[in-house]
Design an enzyme around this catalytic site. Sequence first.
Site, PDB file in Angstrom:
ATOM      1  N   ARG A 102      -8.140  -0.296  16.774  1.00  0.00           N
ATOM      2  CA  ARG A 102      -8.539  -0.029  15.404  1.00  0.00           C
ATOM      3  C   ARG A 102      -9.533  -1.133  15.058  1.00  0.00           C
ATOM      4  NH1 ARG A 102      -4.351   0.795  10.462  1.00  0.00           N
ATOM      5  NH2 ARG A 102      -4.954  -1.359  10.036  1.00  0.00           N
ATOM      6  N   LYS A 112       0.809  -1.231   0.000  1.00  0.00           N
ATOM      7  CA  LYS A 112       0.000   0.000   0.000  1.00  0.00           C
ATOM      8  C   LYS A 112       0.835   1.271   0.000  1.00  0.00           C
ATOM      9  CE  LYS A 112      -0.718   0.006   4.985  1.00  0.00           C
ATOM     10  NZ  LYS A 112      -1.470  -0.652   6.040  1.00  0.00           N
TER      11      LYS A 112
HETATM   12  C1  LIG Z   1      -0.610  -1.561   6.547  1.00  0.00           C
HETATM   13  C2  LIG Z   1      -1.016  -2.830   7.163  1.00  0.00           C
HETATM   14  C3  LIG Z   1      -0.060  -3.803   7.429  1.00  0.00           C
HETATM   15  C4  LIG Z   1       1.426  -3.603   7.144  1.00  0.00           C
HETATM   16  O1  LIG Z   1       1.974  -2.698   8.052  1.00  0.00           O
HETATM   17  P1  LIG Z   1       3.551  -2.409   8.081  1.00  0.00           P
HETATM   18  O2  LIG Z   1       3.755  -1.681   9.356  1.00  0.00           O
HETATM   19  O3  LIG Z   1       3.854  -1.583   6.886  1.00  0.00           O
HETATM   20  O4  LIG Z   1       4.237  -3.720   8.059  1.00  0.00           O
HETATM   21  C5  LIG Z   1      -0.488  -4.995   7.988  1.00  0.00           C
HETATM   22  N1  LIG Z   1      -1.790  -5.203   8.292  1.00  0.00           N
HETATM   23  C6  LIG Z   1      -2.745  -4.281   8.061  1.00  0.00           C
HETATM   24  C7  LIG Z   1      -4.156  -4.580   8.416  1.00  0.00           C
HETATM   25  C8  LIG Z   1      -2.390  -3.055   7.496  1.00  0.00           C
HETATM   26  O5  LIG Z   1      -3.337  -2.146   7.268  1.00  0.00           O
END
Ligand SMILES: *Cc1c(COP(=O)(O)O)cnc(C)c1O
Length: 355
Positions: free
Chosen positions: A131, A36
């Site tokens: 969250r 992302k």
């Molecule tokens: C963005 C995201 C991740 C990855 O997070 P990082 O800190 O970049 O490894 C994992 N799980 C969810 C649900 C996310 O939104």
Amino acid sequence: MSLPEIVINLTKITKNVDVLKRIADPYQVEVVGVTKVFSGESKIAAAMLAGGIRMLADSRLENLAHLKKAFPDTPLMLLRLPGLSQVDETVILAEVSLNSNWEVLQALSQAALRYHKTHRVILMVEMGDLREGIWPEELSQLVSQVLRLKGLILEGLGVNLACYGGVIPTPENLGQLVELAEGVEKEFGISLPVISGGNSASLSLLQSGKVPARINQLRIGEGIVLGCETVNRQPLPGAFSDAFILRAEILESYDKPTVPLGSIGQDAFGEIPKFTDEGWRKRGIIALGRQDVPTEGLILRDERLRIFGASSDHLIVDVTGAPELSVGSVVEFNLNYRGLLGAMTSPFVHKRYIN
Ligand SMILES: *Cc1c(COP(=O)(O)O)cnc(C)c1O
């Protein structure tokens, strides 16, 4: 030359995946590659796959559509809870999604049946970060309902920590997730193939061998792109923190005072700025502003330089310590996660790929 530009070293991305797999493989933890922060850009995703990533994940359906086109055989995961308006695209684009809501799960089931698909769901559990996630007390009821839905397969349970609340993954909270999973397996006589133990914040725990044994998946973005864990932002040994470098050009460089002349009101963003008088300094004005990247996301690669501040289109840097820099010189930055997100999503920052 098109400046500002972000130079993306694909070999370093692949090497970072290699480092992560060396950490995760001994514990049979699968690393899902999260795309992302770079909008699912296919060249970078390909560099992840080259390192041995087998599943890609993104929070946005637009990015998943892009990935699906580029890698039709790679399974995709939707990270953000699907909205009720998004269930059709979710089952079309993603093999797996993270979920916590009964209405959405019912709608996903109907969508799966409409498109003759089986869609896998991971139920997110609230473990304190506040969250996404269902409260543990409500889990058993939701599982019993999901198991009756056609077109859906209950793939397992998941947790997300250290995002909103900054809650650190521990053997206790991840252990609780495993206990919940085992409780569900016993109660319903099923087995859950996946227990998804979070994001890059779980990496230091994994490195020290303290992630509970049944956790068998982590969803990793920052760990791959910036080569660090994210509780203390410690580098992973052998990983690169500079796979992405931002470059921008000096437009003006004059000696000026550090305190503005005249009476001070609001700046471009409605704030009243404060200044410390450090006398006259050589101030480089760089063609890089908040439309390109948030100032807080920038790390100057040249330690002789220092950021004074920024407006929408200009960054002002103290270049006194680097007399060789003048108009036309290029200044380089490393990026933190915020900076990377800004630079990769700004249409004004040109993307250049190297190996
Ligand atoms: C963005 C995201 C991740 C990855 O997070 P990082 O800190 O970049 O490894 C994992 N799980 C969810 C649900 C996310 O939104």
